[in-house]
Design an enzyme around this catalytic site. Structure first.
Site, PDB file in Angstrom:
ATOM      1  N   ASP A 168      -0.817  15.214   6.446  1.00  9.22           N
ATOM      2  CA  ASP A 168      -1.610  14.579   5.320  1.00  9.22           C
ATOM      3  C   ASP A 168      -2.681  15.596   5.074  1.00  9.22           C
ATOM      4  O   ASP A 168      -3.617  15.110   5.298  1.00  9.22           O
ATOM      5  CB  ASP A 168      -1.879  13.189   5.667  1.00  9.22           C
ATOM      6  CG  ASP A 168      -2.324  12.362   4.677  1.00  9.22           C
ATOM      7  OD1 ASP A 168      -2.097  12.850   3.451  1.00  9.22           O
ATOM      8  OD2 ASP A 168      -3.376  11.477   4.810  1.00  9.22           O
ATOM      9  N   HIS A 171     -14.296   3.573   4.687  1.00 10.08           N
ATOM     10  CA  HIS A 171     -13.634   3.820   5.668  1.00 10.08           C
ATOM     11  C   HIS A 171     -14.279   4.137   6.913  1.00 10.08           C
ATOM     12  O   HIS A 171     -15.487   4.900   6.894  1.00 10.08           O
ATOM     13  CB  HIS A 171     -12.517   4.960   5.359  1.00 10.08           C
ATOM     14  CG  HIS A 171     -11.196   5.075   6.101  1.00 10.08           C
ATOM     15  ND1 HIS A 171     -10.755   4.022   6.936  1.00 10.08           N
ATOM     16  CD2 HIS A 171     -10.453   5.796   6.107  1.00 10.08           C
ATOM     17  CE1 HIS A 171      -9.632   4.181   7.388  1.00 10.08           C
ATOM     18  NE2 HIS A 171      -9.304   5.601   6.893  1.00 10.08           N
ATOM     19  N   TRP A 224       0.788  -1.175   0.093  1.00  6.50           N
ATOM     20  CA  TRP A 224      -0.092  -0.012   0.118  1.00  6.50           C
ATOM     21  C   TRP A 224       0.934   1.152   0.225  1.00  6.50           C
ATOM     22  O   TRP A 224       1.508   1.644   1.084  1.00  6.50           O
ATOM     23  CB  TRP A 224      -0.921   0.104   1.166  1.00  6.50           C
ATOM     24  CG  TRP A 224      -1.701   1.133   1.468  1.00  6.50           C
ATOM     25  CD1 TRP A 224      -1.460   1.938   2.793  1.00  6.50           C
ATOM     26  CD2 TRP A 224      -2.826   1.939   0.865  1.00  6.50           C
ATOM     27  NE1 TRP A 224      -2.431   3.056   2.767  1.00  6.50           N
ATOM     28  CE2 TRP A 224      -3.268   2.850   1.504  1.00  6.50           C
ATOM     29  CE3 TRP A 224      -3.308   1.445  -0.049  1.00  6.50           C
ATOM     30  CZ2 TRP A 224      -4.534   3.722   1.244  1.00  6.50           C
ATOM     31  CZ3 TRP A 224      -4.514   2.227  -0.701  1.00  6.50           C
ATOM     32  CH2 TRP A 224      -4.709   3.122   0.026  1.00  6.50           C
ATOM     33  N   ARG A 282     -13.036   4.992  -3.177  1.00  4.73           N
ATOM     34  CA  ARG A 282     -13.094   5.043  -1.726  1.00  4.73           C
ATOM     35  C   ARG A 282     -14.318   6.227  -1.298  1.00  4.73           C
ATOM     36  O   ARG A 282     -13.961   7.262  -1.612  1.00  4.73           O
ATOM     37  CB  ARG A 282     -11.745   5.436  -1.089  1.00  4.73           C
ATOM     38  CG  ARG A 282     -11.622   5.764   0.430  1.00  4.73           C
ATOM     39  CD  ARG A 282     -10.222   5.789   0.882  1.00  4.73           C
ATOM     40  NE  ARG A 282     -10.056   6.760   1.865  1.00  4.73           N
ATOM     41  CZ  ARG A 282      -8.878   6.839   2.713  1.00  4.73           C
ATOM     42  NH1 ARG A 282      -7.671   6.465   2.084  1.00  4.73           N
ATOM     43  NH2 ARG A 282      -8.639   7.642   3.804  1.00  4.73           N
ATOM     44  N   GLY A 307      -0.097   7.448   1.109  1.00  9.33           N
ATOM     45  CA  GLY A 307      -0.161   9.038   0.940  1.00  9.33           C
ATOM     46  C   GLY A 307       0.462   9.526   2.543  1.00  9.33           C
ATOM     47  O   GLY A 307       1.095  10.608   2.720  1.00  9.33           O
ATOM     48  N   PHE A 308      -0.551   9.043   3.393  1.00  6.50           N
ATOM     49  CA  PHE A 308      -0.235   9.215   4.949  1.00  6.50           C
ATOM     50  C   PHE A 308       1.295   9.085   5.297  1.00  6.50           C
ATOM     51  O   PHE A 308       1.938   9.950   5.956  1.00  6.50           O
ATOM     52  CB  PHE A 308      -1.262   8.693   5.860  1.00  6.50           C
ATOM     53  CG  PHE A 308      -0.947   8.727   7.290  1.00  6.50           C
ATOM     54  CD1 PHE A 308      -1.253   9.871   8.010  1.00  6.50           C
ATOM     55  CD2 PHE A 308      -0.060   7.940   8.069  1.00  6.50           C
ATOM     56  CE1 PHE A 308      -1.069  10.032   9.447  1.00  6.50           C
ATOM     57  CE2 PHE A 308       0.001   7.927   9.475  1.00  6.50           C
ATOM     58  CZ  PHE A 308      -0.135   9.090   9.902  1.00  6.50           C
TER      59      PHE A 308
END
Length: 290
Positions: free
Chosen positions: A54, A186, A40, A155, A43-44
């Site tokens: 972020d 999420h 994965w 997402r 981005g974080f």
């Protein structure tokens, strides 16, 4: 065989792809060594690596360059976290072209407005774009991919934004209709209840993806019992492990006034040499240097 095809094969064979977060080629190699199915490209984690929040400060170029390096060195299919797609549907067209050329197997695009705010922050701004606008991004992604097995994950942050299950389901169905291959839902609840309720209510044809960072009780066994989840992302544990280990080691060195107290608990130099491929370097020196 493309990376997207590999992801689809694992999902078809095992029913579940487990992806471990990474933020560098080294962390990607360690995830592969541990036996995960995919990487994965978080981005974080990359934002944290740069010491930045972020909030869409890391550019596409920065994320793409690091993702390409993880593809090259990790040896596993990479699922790229491209946040909102770096802009509107026109930006998505370019992003998909570039990430597919970099060897990525899948991208995840979320329905937040740009610039985004990280999902799990308390009282953070969590504005979502219109459903129709996000459908356009999904359709753009589908039109831009060359390999039909390249995986497009849509997402929805509806639960993160506090809009409830009905809105999350409405958006998920709309994104499936636009052509998403998976739906990532999420949640920042501290238990899996909200996600499990969503999964039980989901009657779409595409699998779900989840990131159980906030609700660590969600084990692989529990995921398999739901029967609807195809992608399980361990979303930020590489950078958190690195931060914890470095803090502990640095503090011990300061306390001891030397490195003698930390040597037994950290990787040896030889272990790092092995990861770097120094054995092959030595062999090639003997073979080719004259």
């Amino acid at each position: 065989m493309g990376a997207g095809t590999k992801l689809r094969q694992v999902m078809a064979k095992d029913g579940l792809v487990q992806a471990m977060a990474a933020h560098s080629p080294l962390s990607a190699m360690l995830a592969a060594e541990a036996g995960f199915d995919a990487i994965w490209a978080s981005g974080f984690e990359l934002s944290a690596l740069y010491g930045l929040p972020d909030v869409s400060l890391v550019s596409m170029t920065q994320h793409l360059d690091m993702t390409r390096a993880m593809v090259d060195r990790g040896g596993l299919p990479v699922v790229a976290d491209i946040d909102t797609g770096f802009g509107n549907a026109l930006n998505v067209l370019y992003a998909i072209e570039q990430y597919e050329q970099a060897g990525v197997g899948a991208v995840v695009i979320e329905d937040k407005s740009f610039p985004k705010v990280t999902s799990l922050i308390v009282d953070g701004r969590q504005d979502l774009v219109r459903v129709e606008e996000f459908q356009g991004k999904i359709e753009a992604a589908r039109s831009a991919r060359r390999d039909p097995d390249f995986v497009i994950v849509a997402r929805t942050e509806a639960l993160i934004a506090g809009l409830g299950q009905d809105e999350a389901l409405r958006r998920a169905h709309a994104y499936e209709a636009a052509g998403a291959d998976l739906i990532l839902v999420h949640s920042k609840k501290k238990t899996p209840d909200e996600i499990e309720a969503f999964a039980r209510a989901w009657d779409g044809k595409v699998p779900l993806a989840i990131v159980p960072t906030a609700y660590p009780q969600m084990t692989v066994a529990r995921v398999r019992e739901l029967g609807k989840i195809g992608l399980l992302i361990w979303g930020n544990h590489a950078i958190r492990a690195a931060v914890g280990a470095m803090r502990t080691t640095f503090a011990q060195i300061r306390k001891d006034g030397g490195i003698h107290g930390v040597e037994a608990g950290i990787a040896t130099v030889d272990a790092v040499f092995d990861l770097q491929g120094m054995k092959a370097v030595k062999e090639n020196e003997k073979r080719f240097l004259r």
